[in-house]
Design a protein around this motif. Structure first.
Motif, PDB file in Angstrom:
ATOM      1  N   GLN A   1      -9.384  10.336   2.341  1.00 24.07           N
ATOM      2  CA  GLN A   1      -8.993   9.187   3.154  1.00 24.07           C
ATOM      3  C   GLN A   1      -7.698   9.475   3.911  1.00 24.07           C
ATOM      4  O   GLN A   1      -7.559   9.127   5.095  1.00 24.07           O
ATOM      5  CB  GLN A   1      -8.810   7.951   2.271  1.00 24.07           C
ATOM      6  N   ILE A   2      -6.738  10.109   3.237  1.00 23.19           N
ATOM      7  CA  ILE A   2      -5.469  10.462   3.883  1.00 23.19           C
ATOM      8  C   ILE A   2      -5.710  11.453   5.020  1.00 23.19           C
ATOM      9  O   ILE A   2      -5.183  11.294   6.130  1.00 23.19           O
ATOM     10  CB  ILE A   2      -4.491  11.047   2.847  1.00 23.19           C
TER      11      ILE A   2
ATOM     12  N   ALA B   1      -3.568  10.583  -6.492  1.00 22.35           N
ATOM     13  CA  ALA B   1      -4.774  10.337  -5.690  1.00 22.35           C
ATOM     14  C   ALA B   1      -5.855  11.322  -6.102  1.00 22.35           C
ATOM     15  O   ALA B   1      -5.575  12.509  -6.341  1.00 22.35           O
ATOM     16  CB  ALA B   1      -4.459  10.486  -4.198  1.00 22.35           C
TER      17      ALA B   1
ATOM     18  N   GLN C   1      -1.446   3.657   1.660  1.00 25.12           N
ATOM     19  CA  GLN C   1      -2.649   2.972   2.110  1.00 25.12           C
ATOM     20  C   GLN C   1      -3.895   3.410   1.345  1.00 25.12           C
ATOM     21  O   GLN C   1      -4.837   2.635   1.191  1.00 25.12           O
ATOM     22  CB  GLN C   1      -2.862   3.217   3.607  1.00 25.12           C
ATOM     23  N   SER C   2      -3.894   4.644   0.851  1.00 32.13           N
ATOM     24  CA  SER C   2      -5.089   5.190   0.213  1.00 32.13           C
ATOM     25  C   SER C   2      -5.164   4.911  -1.284  1.00 32.13           C
ATOM     26  O   SER C   2      -6.264   4.834  -1.844  1.00 32.13           O
ATOM     27  CB  SER C   2      -5.155   6.710   0.452  1.00 32.13           C
ATOM     28  N   THR C   3      -4.024   4.774  -1.951  1.00 32.23           N
ATOM     29  CA  THR C   3      -4.023   4.540  -3.394  1.00 32.23           C
ATOM     30  C   THR C   3      -2.840   3.679  -3.792  1.00 32.23           C
ATOM     31  O   THR C   3      -1.777   3.741  -3.164  1.00 32.23           O
ATOM     32  CB  THR C   3      -3.972   5.877  -4.160  1.00 32.23           C
TER      33      THR C   3
ATOM     34  N   GLU D   1      -9.665   9.947  -2.369  1.00 35.17           N
ATOM     35  CA  GLU D   1      -8.488   9.310  -1.766  1.00 35.17           C
ATOM     36  C   GLU D   1      -7.713  10.291  -0.878  1.00 35.17           C
ATOM     37  O   GLU D   1      -7.170   9.907   0.166  1.00 35.17           O
ATOM     38  CB  GLU D   1      -7.585   8.753  -2.863  1.00 35.17           C
TER      39      GLU D   1
END
Length: 309
Positions: A167-168, A160, A153-155, A164
């Motif tokens: 974000q995780i 990453a 979902q993040s990259t 990013e």
């Protein structure tokens, strides 16, 4: 030495652009600007331009005019510009992350330290295995399926960057908080349910106590009836004895005994009638009170007295 190996070809290109002269192995401002552009280190605004200018002045320790840098000075200049740009990028990422993910400054610093440790190549990117190591360093337990889903979902790449990774971490923290809130809500509901059951049990116990009291009252009434019967029998026996004595004195013992027996029976019936009247009257008053009117209870009591009269 690795940076020197990386920058040596770049320095040679800068010399060729300048027009290499025998015995002159240095580059000027024009070549430095081109090198910064090739290395993606060119200033993006006036503030960056002013700061890079101060770095250049520090590196030009001999104060050459026009300013030129040999290879050693060129490497020092590029290193300092890279470090400053990296620090500024990290600061900007921290500010953006703090606004977006609501992390504290202390948390962001802890995350960045963990990221730098796992970034073995120093290129600012980590793979999914490195992200798992970050979770272990933070002592956060995460399943493989959840990690793969959050990473995807993040990259869209196999690596990453720091933002990013944040974000995780933010997505995982949100899920963890929601799970803890659900567990707390469930615990509260379970406590309320247990409290309700205890209240119900207590109310049931009170009903049992009321039933026991009613039974005790009935037993007391039965005992009173038995005592009254015994008293009536004693009165009857006394009346018979009195009648017999009177009859003996009068010479008519049989008639006197019959009269005494009749008097005892009349006395016993009168007492029983009075007891029934009192019991019926109390029941009528109680029924009238439950129906919501004292007058109705009195009427019921009065109605129950009529047959005895």
């Amino acid at each position: 030495s690795s940076m020197k190996e990386e920058l040596h070809p770049m320095f040679e290109r800068c010399l060729r652009r300048r027009g290499k002269v025998v015995g002159q192995d240095s580059v000027g401002i024009r070549e430095l600007v081109m090198a910064l552009e090739d290395l993606d280190l060119a200033p993006g605004d006036f503030e960056e331009q002013a700061h890079i200018g101060r770095i250049l002045d520090d590196v030009n320790e001999w104060g050459f005019e026009p300013m030129t840098l040999d290879f050693e000075a060129f490497v020092r200049f590029i290193r300092r510009v890279r470090e400053w740009k990296a620090c500024r990028k990290t600061r900007d990422e921290m500010e953006r992350a703090s606004k977006k993910f609501k992390f504290t400054e202390e948390e962001l610093h802890e995350f960045h330290v963990a990221f730098d440790i796992t970034d073995m190549k120093g290129d600012g990117e980590v793979d999914i295995l490195s992200v798992r190591r970050i979770f272990k360093m933070l002592r956060w337990n995460i399943s493989s399926d959840t990690l793969r889903a959050l990473f995807a979902q993040s990259t869209s790449r196999n690596k990453a960057n720091f933002f990013e990774v944040l974000q995780i971490l933010s997505a995982y923290a949100t899920r963890k908080k929601a799970a803890e809130e659900n567990e707390l809500t469930y615990s509260r509901r379970r406590s309320r349910r247990r409290s309700t059951n205890d209240t119900t049990s207590q109310a049931s116990g009170e009903d049992d106590d009321e039933e026991d009291e009613d039974e005790e009252e009935e037993e007391e009434e039965d005992e009173e009836d038995e005592n009254a019967d015994r008293e009536s029998a004693d009165d009857e026996a006394q009346a018979i004895a009195s009648g017999a004595m009177a009859a003996h004195d009068a010479g008519d013992t049989g008639a006197a005994e019959a009269d005494a027996a009749g008097a005892g029976k009349d006395q016993r019936r009168s007492k029983r009638s009075k007891r029934r009247t009192m019991t019926a009257g109390a029941s009528g008053v109680s029924a009238g009170s439950d129906a919501g009117g004292g007058d109705d209870g009195e009427a019921s009591a009065a109605g129950s007295e009529k047959p005895d009269r």
